[in-house]
Design a protein around this motif. Sequence first.
Motif, PDB file in Angstrom:
ATOM      1  N   GLY A   1       0.711  -1.270   0.080  1.00  8.35           N
ATOM      2  CA  GLY A   1       0.018   0.078   0.025  1.00  8.35           C
ATOM      3  C   GLY A   1       0.747   1.079  -0.056  1.00  8.35           C
ATOM      4  O   GLY A   1       2.069   1.378  -0.843  1.00  8.35           O
ATOM      5  N   PHE A   2       0.424   2.177   0.708  1.00  5.38           N
ATOM      6  CA  PHE A   2       1.027   3.503   0.712  1.00  5.38           C
ATOM      7  C   PHE A   2       1.329   4.219   1.902  1.00  5.38           C
ATOM      8  O   PHE A   2       0.597   3.646   3.223  1.00  5.38           O
ATOM      9  N   LEU A   3       2.337   4.923   2.458  1.00  5.13           N
ATOM     10  CA  LEU A   3       2.490   5.564   3.699  1.00  5.13           C
ATOM     11  C   LEU A   3       2.181   6.965   3.349  1.00  5.13           C
ATOM     12  O   LEU A   3       2.513   7.761   2.510  1.00  5.13           O
ATOM     13  N   TRP A   4       1.271   7.603   4.092  1.00  7.87           N
ATOM     14  CA  TRP A   4       0.907   8.927   3.909  1.00  7.87           C
ATOM     15  C   TRP A   4       1.706   9.653   4.949  1.00  7.87           C
ATOM     16  O   TRP A   4       1.169   9.698   6.346  1.00  7.87           O
ATOM     17  N   HIS A   5       2.723  10.431   4.997  1.00  5.40           N
ATOM     18  CA  HIS A   5       3.445  11.160   6.039  1.00  5.40           C
ATOM     19  C   HIS A   5       3.008  12.698   6.176  1.00  5.40           C
ATOM     20  O   HIS A   5       2.968  13.184   4.956  1.00  5.40           O
ATOM     21  N   ILE A   6       2.605  13.042   7.116  1.00  5.81           N
ATOM     22  CA  ILE A   6       2.101  14.609   7.321  1.00  5.81           C
ATOM     23  C   ILE A   6       3.490  15.262   8.437  1.00  5.81           C
ATOM     24  O   ILE A   6       3.455  14.837   9.311  1.00  5.81           O
ATOM     25  N   ASP A   7       4.186  15.923   7.698  1.00  7.14           N
ATOM     26  CA  ASP A   7       5.372  16.376   8.301  1.00  7.14           C
ATOM     27  C   ASP A   7       4.862  17.791   8.996  1.00  7.14           C
ATOM     28  O   ASP A   7       5.575  18.080  10.005  1.00  7.14           O
ATOM     29  N   GLU A  25      -4.484   3.061   8.974  1.00 10.19           N
ATOM     30  CA  GLU A  25      -4.084   3.097  10.273  1.00 10.19           C
ATOM     31  C   GLU A  25      -2.995   4.199  10.544  1.00 10.19           C
ATOM     32  O   GLU A  25      -2.133   3.963   9.846  1.00 10.19           O
ATOM     33  N   GLU A  26      -3.085   5.032  11.676  1.00 10.31           N
ATOM     34  CA  GLU A  26      -1.877   5.739  11.874  1.00 10.31           C
ATOM     35  C   GLU A  26      -0.975   5.371  12.774  1.00 10.31           C
ATOM     36  O   GLU A  26      -1.329   4.753  13.911  1.00 10.31           O
ATOM     37  N   SER A  27       0.348   5.191  12.308  1.00  7.96           N
ATOM     38  CA  SER A  27       1.136   4.483  12.890  1.00  7.96           C
ATOM     39  C   SER A  27       2.326   5.237  13.744  1.00  7.96           C
ATOM     40  O   SER A  27       2.724   4.780  14.733  1.00  7.96           O
ATOM     41  N   SER A  28       2.341   6.478  13.561  1.00  7.68           N
ATOM     42  CA  SER A  28       3.103   7.441  14.270  1.00  7.68           C
ATOM     43  C   SER A  28       2.591   8.903  14.228  1.00  7.68           C
ATOM     44  O   SER A  28       1.798   8.998  13.288  1.00  7.68           O
ATOM     45  N   ALA A  62       2.597  12.510  19.766  1.00  9.07           N
ATOM     46  CA  ALA A  62       3.314  11.413  20.720  1.00  9.07           C
ATOM     47  C   ALA A  62       4.860  11.571  20.569  1.00  9.07           C
ATOM     48  O   ALA A  62       5.631  10.568  20.915  1.00  9.07           O
ATOM     49  N   GLY A  63       5.373  12.780  19.929  1.00  9.03           N
ATOM     50  CA  GLY A  63       6.762  13.003  19.929  1.00  9.03           C
ATOM     51  C   GLY A  63       7.483  12.432  18.628  1.00  9.03           C
ATOM     52  O   GLY A  63       8.824  12.554  18.415  1.00  9.03           O
ATOM     53  N   GLU A  64       6.873  11.851  17.703  1.00  9.14           N
ATOM     54  CA  GLU A  64       7.582  11.260  16.526  1.00  9.14           C
ATOM     55  C   GLU A  64       7.822  12.554  15.319  1.00  9.14           C
ATOM     56  O   GLU A  64       6.984  13.238  15.527  1.00  9.14           O
ATOM     57  N   PRO A  65       8.702  12.012  14.336  1.00  8.73           N
ATOM     58  CA  PRO A  65       8.834  13.183  13.437  1.00  8.73           C
ATOM     59  C   PRO A  65       7.668  13.386  12.518  1.00  8.73           C
ATOM     60  O   PRO A  65       7.549  14.733  12.094  1.00  8.73           O
ATOM     61  N   SER A  66       6.959  12.699  12.316  1.00 10.65           N
ATOM     62  CA  SER A  66       5.945  12.842  11.491  1.00 10.65           C
ATOM     63  C   SER A  66       4.519  12.226  11.865  1.00 10.65           C
ATOM     64  O   SER A  66       4.727  11.217  12.609  1.00 10.65           O
ATOM     65  N   CYS A  67       3.418  12.357  11.462  1.00 12.86           N
ATOM     66  CA  CYS A  67       2.142  11.596  11.477  1.00 12.86           C
ATOM     67  C   CYS A  67       2.222  10.919  10.181  1.00 12.86           C
ATOM     68  O   CYS A  67       2.296  11.226   9.117  1.00 12.86           O
TER      69      CYS A  67
END
Length: 212
Positions: free
Chosen positions: A146-152, A190-193, A197-202
């Motif tokens: 699939g895909f990872l959608w990163h929100i920086d 699903e959102e994995s980070s 929660a202190g991670e570099p991206s959503c």
Amino acid sequence: MEEETQETREFYLPNKMGRIFILSHEEILGKTGMNAVLKIADLPGWIGQLPANNFEPGFSFTTCGKIEAALEKMYGPAAGRGLALRTGHAAFKYGLREFSSLLGITELSFRLLPLSMKIQNGLKALNTLYNQYSDQIVRLEKENDGFLWHIDRCPYCWGRDSDSPCCHHAVGIFQEAMHWISGGKYFHVEESSCKAAGEPSCTIHISSKPVE
Ligand SMILES: [Zn+2]
């Protein structure tokens, strides 16, 4: 240095996206629920108000984050999450009406593509839309399944602290986007980070294989 800039500067969604955000919450929470959320969020100025239907950058990330935090506070984490997902579903439907010509995903040429191409092109179009028309910074990454959608730079958890990922509105948008793109199938989203929660991206994992 980068971090300092992010914390001290305000970022915006265009009014049109802010309007969709408010309308989608009103639809799911009802007017009374929405007003209560706005009170808890300490945003009484937005009660009974809608952002204008234009592209001016007038709806702040701080407002977005406060509304999502208040939603969770008022309904509790589990029910709040369920409601936020549903606001995301509603937001995609409103967004489709407002942005379909910019996205190009309602055209016949798009509808005739095989599903895998529809998913890829649809997500790419959304990616471009968010980067071009809002202060969000998003990246799309292809994965095996699939895909990872990163929100920086993410409006939904802006100013929030959370033990676990909390950008449920965004997850809801993708659940509905995938449902619509596939003509009614369901996909694991699903959102994995999460930055809250202190991670570099959503980061949201979007499976490209429908749930059987
Ligand atoms: Zn976020």
